[in-house]
Design a protein around this motif. Structure first.
Motif, PDB file in Angstrom:
ATOM      1  N   PHE A  23      27.097 118.215  65.850  1.00 51.80           N
ATOM      2  CA  PHE A  23      28.548 119.393  66.252  1.00 51.80           C
ATOM      3  C   PHE A  23      28.244 119.977  65.039  1.00 51.80           C
ATOM      4  N   TYR A  27      28.983 124.101  66.387  1.00 52.01           N
ATOM      5  CA  TYR A  27      29.988 125.169  66.266  1.00 52.01           C
ATOM      6  C   TYR A  27      29.304 126.390  65.199  1.00 52.01           C
ATOM      7  N   VAL A  34      34.091 124.264  62.085  1.00 51.07           N
ATOM      8  CA  VAL A  34      33.482 122.247  62.725  1.00 51.07           C
ATOM      9  C   VAL A  34      34.644 121.811  61.841  1.00 51.07           C
ATOM     10  N   VAL A  40      35.828 114.639  64.423  1.00 51.21           N
ATOM     11  CA  VAL A  40      34.482 114.819  65.534  1.00 51.21           C
ATOM     12  C   VAL A  40      34.280 113.193  65.716  1.00 51.21           C
ATOM     13  N   LEU A  48      29.134 114.802  75.221  1.00 49.66           N
ATOM     14  CA  LEU A  48      29.136 116.444  74.662  1.00 49.66           C
ATOM     15  C   LEU A  48      30.320 117.311  75.077  1.00 49.66           C
ATOM     16  N   PHE A  52      33.515 117.689  73.629  1.00 46.26           N
ATOM     17  CA  PHE A  52      33.729 119.607  72.885  1.00 46.26           C
ATOM     18  C   PHE A  52      35.098 119.760  73.478  1.00 46.26           C
ATOM     19  N   TYR A  71      23.805 122.095  70.031  1.00 49.27           N
ATOM     20  CA  TYR A  71      24.264 120.770  69.461  1.00 49.27           C
ATOM     21  C   TYR A  71      22.220 120.313  70.130  1.00 49.27           C
TER      22      TYR A  71
END
Ligand SMILES: [Mg+2]
Length: 226
Positions: A23, A27, A34, A40, A48, A52, A71
């Motif tokens: 993650f 970002y 982040v 997270v 995923l 997000f 990622y």
């Protein structure tokens, strides 16, 4: 035939360190700050793209596509260097071995991970052949859609009443409820006991060694022996 479907991250494998690395890279690759570790980890279990979307609060396919690339790139690099290692939780291997030794039990996986990552984990822990059905982000809709459970049942021929879902998040419990199957919420993963209970967990356990007694009770396995 009984079908025991396991979630992976937070249920079988303690993957939080690698998830945070992934993650963070995602970002950074698009120049966004982040989110916190708690934010997270609360999305773990979703595919995923959906994770997000939750974190960003909007669906921006182009941005999210780039984040997924960020990622995957860092995870694939780590994997290539042999640095992606997700340990199994204490008692997981023993429980899987004991369950898979029964000839009236089939094991399945329902995970937001991609097949590639799931196969890597299976290889790491020498679990080849343990899971008869594997539902991943590549072949099924994200939890809490019941698709993963329905596909697992249809691939194994298991009936609703003989199927149970084991997972650590509200998404797992909601998916089970949406499919009409019972569930065991585990508290060593990413969501609290209270959250999984509220989301509809039939049983809640705090340690892996409680799993087989709960399943035995639920499916009346002990009676067969007595
Ligand atoms: Mg999970």
């Amino acid at each position: 035939m009984y079908l025991i479907v396991f979630d992976c991250d937070g249920t079988l494998a303690d993957s939080q360190d690698n998830i945070m690395i992934g993650f963070t890279a995602a970002y950074r690759s698009v120049g966004l700050p982040v989110p916190s570790r708690d934010e997270v980890l609360s999305t773990v279990g979703l595919t995923l793209h959906v994770a997000f979307e939750h974190l960003l609060g909007r669906n921006d396919p182009e941005l999210i596509g780039n984040m997924i690339k960020g990622y995957q790139q860092v995870i694939w690099e780590m994997r290539a260097k042999g640095r992606e290692y997700d340990p199994l939780y204490e008692g997981a291997l023993e429980a899987l071995r004991e369950l898979s030794a029964r000839d009236d039990v089939l094991l399945g996986i329902a995970t937001g991970k991609h097949s590639r990552g799931m196969k890597h984990l299976i290889g790491l822990h020498e679990l080849e052949g343990v899971f008869t059905t594997m539902q991943t982000a590549d072949v099924a809709p994200s939890k809490p859609n019941p698709g993963m459970i329905f596909q697992a049942m249809s691939e194994t021929g298991a009936h609703l009443e003989n199927t149970i879902m084991i997972g650590d998040t509200t998404f797992d419990m909601q998916m089970a409820a949406n499919a009409g199957v019972k569930s065991v919420g585990v508290t060593w993963g990413y969501h609290s006991a209270e959250d999984v209970k509220t989301a509809g967990a039939t049983y809640v356990i705090d340690q892996f060694h409680e799993l087989i007694p709960v399943l035995s009770e639920h499916f009346n396995w002990n009676k067969e022996v007595a």
